[in-house]
Design a protein around this motif. Structure first.
Motif, short mmCIF file in Angstrom:
data_model
loop_
_atom_site.label_atom_id
_atom_site.label_comp_id
_atom_site.label_asym_id
_atom_site.label_seq_id
_atom_site.Cartn_x
_atom_site.Cartn_y
_atom_site.Cartn_z
N PHE A 17 0.83 -1.20 0.00
CA PHE A 17 0.00 0.00 0.00
C PHE A 17 0.87 1.26 0.00
O PHE A 17 0.67 2.18 -0.77
CB PHE A 17 -0.89 -0.04 1.24
CG PHE A 17 -2.08 0.89 1.18
CD1 PHE A 17 -2.55 1.39 -0.03
CD2 PHE A 17 -2.74 1.25 2.35
CE1 PHE A 17 -3.66 2.22 -0.07
CE2 PHE A 17 -3.83 2.09 2.31
CZ PHE A 17 -4.29 2.57 1.10
N ILE A 18 1.84 1.25 0.87
CA ILE A 18 2.73 2.42 0.99
C ILE A 18 3.55 2.64 -0.26
O ILE A 18 3.63 3.75 -0.80
CB ILE A 18 3.65 2.25 2.22
CG1 ILE A 18 2.82 2.36 3.51
CG2 ILE A 18 4.75 3.30 2.22
CD1 ILE A 18 3.59 2.00 4.75
N TYR B 195 2.58 2.62 10.72
CA TYR B 195 1.68 1.48 10.56
C TYR B 195 2.06 0.33 11.50
O TYR B 195 1.19 -0.27 12.15
CB TYR B 195 1.70 0.98 9.11
CG TYR B 195 0.77 1.74 8.19
CD1 TYR B 195 -0.60 1.53 8.22
CD2 TYR B 195 1.28 2.65 7.28
CE1 TYR B 195 -1.45 2.22 7.38
CE2 TYR B 195 0.43 3.35 6.42
CZ TYR B 195 -0.93 3.13 6.47
OH TYR B 195 -1.77 3.81 5.64
N LYS C 250 -5.31 6.76 -4.54
CA LYS C 250 -4.54 5.97 -3.58
C LYS C 250 -4.23 6.77 -2.32
O LYS C 250 -4.27 6.24 -1.21
CB LYS C 250 -3.26 5.47 -4.24
CG LYS C 250 -3.52 4.41 -5.29
CD LYS C 250 -2.23 3.92 -5.93
CE LYS C 250 -2.52 2.84 -6.98
NZ LYS C 250 -1.28 2.39 -7.66
N THR D 288 -7.48 7.02 -0.29
CA THR D 288 -7.78 5.73 0.33
C THR D 288 -6.91 5.49 1.55
O THR D 288 -7.38 5.02 2.59
CB THR D 288 -7.58 4.58 -0.69
OG1 THR D 288 -8.42 4.81 -1.82
CG2 THR D 288 -7.92 3.24 -0.07
N GLN D 289 -5.63 5.84 1.41
CA GLN D 289 -4.71 5.63 2.52
C GLN D 289 -5.04 6.54 3.69
O GLN D 289 -5.04 6.09 4.85
CB GLN D 289 -3.27 5.87 2.05
CG GLN D 289 -2.23 5.30 3.01
CD GLN D 289 -0.86 5.29 2.39
OE1 GLN D 289 -0.60 6.02 1.44
NE2 GLN D 289 0.03 4.48 2.94
N TYR E 123 -8.18 5.23 5.38
CA TYR E 123 -7.88 4.05 6.21
C TYR E 123 -7.27 4.45 7.54
O TYR E 123 -7.66 3.94 8.60
CB TYR E 123 -6.94 3.12 5.43
CG TYR E 123 -6.46 1.93 6.24
CD1 TYR E 123 -7.29 0.83 6.44
CD2 TYR E 123 -5.19 1.91 6.81
CE1 TYR E 123 -6.88 -0.26 7.19
CE2 TYR E 123 -4.75 0.83 7.56
CZ TYR E 123 -5.60 -0.26 7.75
OH TYR E 123 -5.18 -1.32 8.49
N CYS E 124 -6.32 5.37 7.51
CA CYS E 124 -5.67 5.81 8.74
C CYS E 124 -6.67 6.47 9.69
O CYS E 124 -6.65 6.24 10.90
CB CYS E 124 -4.53 6.78 8.43
SG CYS E 124 -3.13 6.01 7.61
#
Length: 379
Positions: free
Chosen positions: A10-11, A31, A55, A58-59, A62-63
């Motif tokens: 992901f990162i 993470y 992206k 989304t990241q 999520y966080c």
């Protein structure tokens, strides 16, 4: 390890346009240590607030979700959903956020979108079952989820409970059996299956499974089911012993005491049979039954139906723990409505004899003593 690998992918999938300014090792550290709020703050410092990078959005979403900042998470996921409306992971995240915020209707909408895109999505049906508006709807979703994965323990447990509620004991038993066969160390499922096995007359199985479960934990529900199975197998001494264990723990009920009374009767131990029959009756009667009769009698008095009020009060006196208020009420009834002086004095004296609270009922006590003196001179 799998989660860590996903995080790494992901990162490192962050667009190369920002690669020169993002410290990916720092982000990975956030993470790994589950410092999601700091990770979100760091990402926000890199990307502009109006970024349209899928992206990145989304990241950040999520966080925010993992750090409990659900409004921020939803805002970012909605941006992603607007750009990619058929993104199943995003739809799941939006459903999760709304479910956590108590908005079941909205969560259900996202889950229904998922099953339209993927009619075989087990997790979507499993979550829809928890959001079902009716028992029938919940059962429908559970059946679909169970069809897709017959060994999932949570779905099997819930579906079995739904069948049991409908008194479909064989179906409930069969659902659990498949899941148990796949995981014969799942004691939760085995405990849930015991009452079903009893309903279906599988008494030896109840004992066998119960003995295994008792080695792990002396659960009262397991003891209860074993006690019933012992009774139907005509092992009356073991039945009585099992339910005596519950009584010693102070968790007996009308049913357990009844089985004890019947077991002692079959063992021709009539003294114990009689004692437990009486205990069964006492347990089956509400501890507030006298209050109910007081209320009933009071209503009769209000309607000037004094003979029926008298009958209701006296019915209340037949129970084991008589409320002294009944004696007081009977004294008043005989005194003022039935004009039976001798009976009034008798019940006033019984009221005092039962030791009413001198602080809470001081006024009534004083009044009753005065009435006894006044009425005694007329007898």
């Amino acid at each position: 390890m799998k989660i860590l690998l996903c995080i790494c992918l992901f990162i490192f999938s962050i667009p190369t346009l920002t690669a020169q300014v993002i410290d990916k090792e720092k982000l990975l550290e956030y993470y790994e240590s589950q410092r999601y709020a700091e990770a979100a703050q760091y990402l926000q410092s890199i990307y502009p607030e109006d970024t349209k990078d899928i992206k990145a959005l989304t990241q950040m979403a999520y966080c925010h979700m993992m750090s409990g900042k659900l409004p921020e998470a939803e805002k970012n996921y909605l941006k992603v959903n607007a750009a990619e409306p058929d993104n199943i992971p995003v739809l799941f995240s939006l459903a999760n956020i709304n479910s956590r915020r108590g908005n079941g209707t909205k969560a259900k909408t996202y889950l229904l979108q998922i099953v339209q895109l993927d009619s075989l999505n087990f997790n979507a049906y499993r979550q829809l079952a928890g959001l079902g508006d009716t028992a029938e709807e919940k059962l429908s979703y559970l059946k679909k989820a169970n069809t897709l994965n017959t060994t999932d323990p949570d779905v099997a447990f819930d579906l079995s409970a739904a069948y049991r509620e409908l008194k479909q004991y064989q179906r409930a038993y069969d659902v659990l059996k498949i899941a148990i066969d796949a995981d014969n160390a799942n004691f939760t499922l085995q405990s849930a299956q015991l009452p079903l096995a009893n309903q279906l007359g599988k008494y030896k199985e109840v004992i066998e499974t119960g003995e295994k479960l008792m080695k792990e934990d002396a659960d009262a529900n397991v003891i209860n089911e074993m006690g019933q199975a012992y009774f139907y197998l005509k092992e009356y001494q073991k039945c009585a012993a099992a339910f005596k264990t519950l009584e010693d723990l102070g968790i007996q009920n009308e049913g357990t005491l009844y089985y004890m009374a019947l077991s002692y009767r079959e063992l021709k131990d009539y003294d114990n049979a009689l004692m437990y029959a009486e205990k069964t009756i006492d347990e089956g009667i509400s501890k507030h039954i006298e209050l109910y009769y007081i209320a009933l009698a009071g209503i009769y008095e209000n309607k000037n139906r004094f003979s029926e009020a008298l009958e209701a009060y006296k019915r209340g006196l037949t129970f084991h723990h008589t409320n002294h208020t009944i004696y007081y009420r009977l004294g008043l009834l005989y005194d003022f409505n039935l004009k039976q002086t001798k009976n009034a004095v008798t019940y006033y004296n019984l009221y005092l004899k039962n030791k009413p609270d001198p602080e809470k009922e001081q006024e009534q006590i004083t009044y009753v003593k005065a009435r006894i003196i006044a009425l005694s001179s007329k007898i």
